[in-house]
Scaffold this active site. Structure first.
Site, PDB file in Angstrom:
ATOM      1  N   ASP A  38     -24.415  15.827  15.049  1.00 54.99           N
ATOM      2  CA  ASP A  38     -23.704  14.952  15.931  1.00 54.99           C
ATOM      3  C   ASP A  38     -24.787  14.185  16.898  1.00 54.99           C
ATOM      4  O   ASP A  38     -25.701  14.534  17.464  1.00 54.99           O
ATOM      5  CB  ASP A  38     -23.086  15.625  17.086  1.00 54.99           C
ATOM      6  CG  ASP A  38     -21.813  16.545  16.488  1.00 54.99           C
ATOM      7  OD1 ASP A  38     -21.923  16.755  15.418  1.00 54.99           O
ATOM      8  OD2 ASP A  38     -20.743  16.899  17.401  1.00 54.99           O
ATOM      9  N   LYS A  94     -16.905  10.134  17.299  1.00 57.56           N
ATOM     10  CA  LYS A  94     -16.677  11.360  18.327  1.00 57.56           C
ATOM     11  C   LYS A  94     -16.594  10.608  19.528  1.00 57.56           C
ATOM     12  O   LYS A  94     -17.374   9.643  19.746  1.00 57.56           O
ATOM     13  CB  LYS A  94     -17.894  12.242  18.355  1.00 57.56           C
ATOM     14  CG  LYS A  94     -17.824  13.288  19.427  1.00 57.56           C
ATOM     15  CD  LYS A  94     -18.986  14.319  19.186  1.00 57.56           C
ATOM     16  CE  LYS A  94     -18.936  15.106  20.386  1.00 57.56           C
ATOM     17  NZ  LYS A  94     -20.154  16.126  20.164  1.00 57.56           N
ATOM     18  N   LYS A 119     -13.382  13.238  16.514  1.00 54.28           N
ATOM     19  CA  LYS A 119     -13.587  14.465  17.308  1.00 54.28           C
ATOM     20  C   LYS A 119     -13.615  13.935  18.949  1.00 54.28           C
ATOM     21  O   LYS A 119     -14.467  13.413  19.377  1.00 54.28           O
ATOM     22  CB  LYS A 119     -15.048  15.083  17.180  1.00 54.28           C
ATOM     23  CG  LYS A 119     -15.490  16.170  17.879  1.00 54.28           C
ATOM     24  CD  LYS A 119     -16.608  16.576  17.716  1.00 54.28           C
ATOM     25  CE  LYS A 119     -17.205  17.647  18.209  1.00 54.28           C
ATOM     26  NZ  LYS A 119     -18.501  18.268  17.796  1.00 54.28           N
TER      27      LYS A 119
END
Length: 352
Positions: free
Chosen positions: A189, A252, A288
Site C-alpha cells: 500500500d 485506496k 479499498k
C-alpha cells in the site's frame, strides 16, 4: 472475466438458503499474489482521456449515495451473510506508533480465527473458512506477520513510501517497497505525494507510480490517494485515473490518518473512475476504502455501493477490501446479536 465470482448468499430479497458459500481459495503468503484476475498492465498516460474525466457533479453523487443507503435494507440471515462477506473483504490493520511484534502476532491470530467458536457454530459454517483477506502492517513487522499467517491463505500487506505523508525522496520510497517485498509482503500500500495532484503534475505522478509498480514485482500495488487531503472530487477522480494508468492493482481512499477519511461520495467517484477505466481497457481494478469504517452498518453501505455500481465481481476480496482495525469487533457483536438477540461487550471480542 477470468475468475469465478460466487454468490455466497448475497441477496437483498427473500432468504433462499441460510448456508454460506465458501470463499475462493487464496494463496499462501510469500508466493506471488495472482488473485485469479489478470493484472492491470497500465497504459500510456493519456491526457485526453484524463481531461474527459474532469467533470464531477458532487450534488448528483451525494444524491446517488443517499438513495443507495435508503433503498437497500438487509435483514436477518441475509444480513449475517453480508457481514461474513465484510470479514472476507477486510484488510485487518494495525498502524500504531506503539506496535510491537507481539501485537502483530496477536492480530494475525485474530485474522486466522476471526469469529468465536460459538458464533461460527451458531451460524452453521461447518468447514467453511471465513477469514480477512489480509493483515496490514508497517514494514518492520512484515516478516513477523508473514511467519504468523504462513499457510493460511491470508495475504500480508505493508504500508510503504513514507506512509502516511509520502514526502521522502523517491529513491528512499522505492527502497522501502523492495525491502517489504523481500521480507515477504505480497501486497504493498503506497501513498502518493498530494502536492503532485494540486499542481496537476500528472506526468510526474504517473512516473512515480510506474516506478513503484516496478519495485513491487509480483506483489500487488494499492495506491493510497489521501482523499481527505485532495479537497475536491475532481482531484480524487483524476488522481484515481492516473494511478490506474500507471498500473495500480487497487486504488485506496485514505491512510486513516487524515482528518477526513473514506466517505461514500468519494468512494462513488472512485468506483466510477474504475468503471470508466474498465470500459476503456478491459482491466478490472480493485477498490479499498479505509479510515473511519468501524461499524457493521457502514460496511454494509459500502458493499451495497459496490454491488450497485460495479456489480457482483467487486464483492470478492480480489477486487474489494476494507482497511479496518475495529470493524471486526462490531461485526462479531452483530453476528452474536443475530444468534442470541443480545449485544455483548467489546471486550468479549478482543482484537490484539
Amino acid at each position: 472475466m477470468s475468475s469465478k465470482f460466487l454468490e455466497a448468499g448475497l441477496s437483498t430479497g427473500e432468504a433462499r438458503d441460510s448456508s454460506v458459500t465458501s470463499l475462493p481459495t487464496r494463496i499462501a503468503a510469500n508466493t506471488p499474489a495472482t488473485h485469479g484476475i489478470a493484472r492491470n498492465p497500465g497504459m500510456a498516460l493519456d491526457l485526453g482521456f484524463l481531461e474527459s474525466m474532469r467533470n464531477v457533479n458532487r450534488s448528483a453523487l451525494e444524491r446517488r449515495v443517499a438513495s443507495l443507503t435508503k433503498r437497500r435494507s438487509i435483514k436477518a440471515d441475509n444480513q449475517a451473510a453480508w457481514l461474513l462477506r465484510s470479514i472476507a473483504c477486510m484488510d485487518l490493520t494495525t498502524l500504531n506508533s506503539n506496535d510491537t511484534d507481539e501485537r502483530v502476532r496477536r492480530l494475525c491470530a485474530k485474522a486466522i480465527n476471526p469469529l468465536r467458536r460459538d458464533i461460527a457454530e451458531g451460524l452453521g459454517l461447518g468447514d467453511t473458512v471465513i477469514r480477512p483477506a489480509a493483515v496490514c502492517v508497517y514494514h518492520p513487522f512484515v516478516a513477523t506477520a508473514v511467519d504468523a499467517v504462513k499457510g493460511t491463505g491470508i495475504h500480508v500487506a505493508a504500508v510503504s513510501t513514507a506512509f502516511p505523508h509520502g514526502l521522502a525522496p523517491l529513491a528512499t520510497r522505492l527502497q522501502e517497497i523492495e525491502a517489504s517485498v523481500k521480507d515477504g509482503a505480497d501486497e504493498i500500500d503506497v501513498v502518493i505525494p498530494r502536492g503532485l495532484v494540486f499542481g496537476a503534475k500528472w506526468q510526474e505522478l504517473y512516473d512515480e507510480i510506474v516506478a513503484m509498480r516496478a519495485a513491487c514485482g509480483e506483489a500487488h500495488l494499492k495506491v493510497i490517494l489521501g482523499t481527505g487531503d485532495l479537497a475536491t472530487l475532481r482531484n480524487v477522480m483524476l488522481a484515481s485515473m492516473v494511478a490506474m494508468m500507471a498500473g495500480a492493482d487497487f486504488v485506496k481512499t485514505s491512510t486513516g490518518k487524515e482528518s477526513v477519511n473514506a466517505t461514500l461520495p468519494v468512494g462513488l467517484a472512485m468506483v466510477r473512475s474504475i468503471r470508466a477505466y474498465f470500459e476503456h481497457t478491459g482491466y478490472l481494478i480493485g477498490f479499498k476504502p479505509a479510515g473511519g469504517i468501524s461499524t457493521a452498518k457502514v460496511s454494509l453501505d459500502w458493499l451495497v455501493l459496490m454491488k450497485e455500481e460495479l456489480g457482483r465481481p467487486w464483492l470478492e476480496p480480489e477486487l474489494f477490501r476494507f482497511g479496518a482495525s475495529s470493524l471486526l469487533t462490531d461485526i462479531e457483536r452483530q453476528l452474536e446479536h443475530h444468534l442470541t438477540g443480545r449485544y455483548s461487550a467489546n471486550h468479549r471480542h478482543a482484537m490484539a
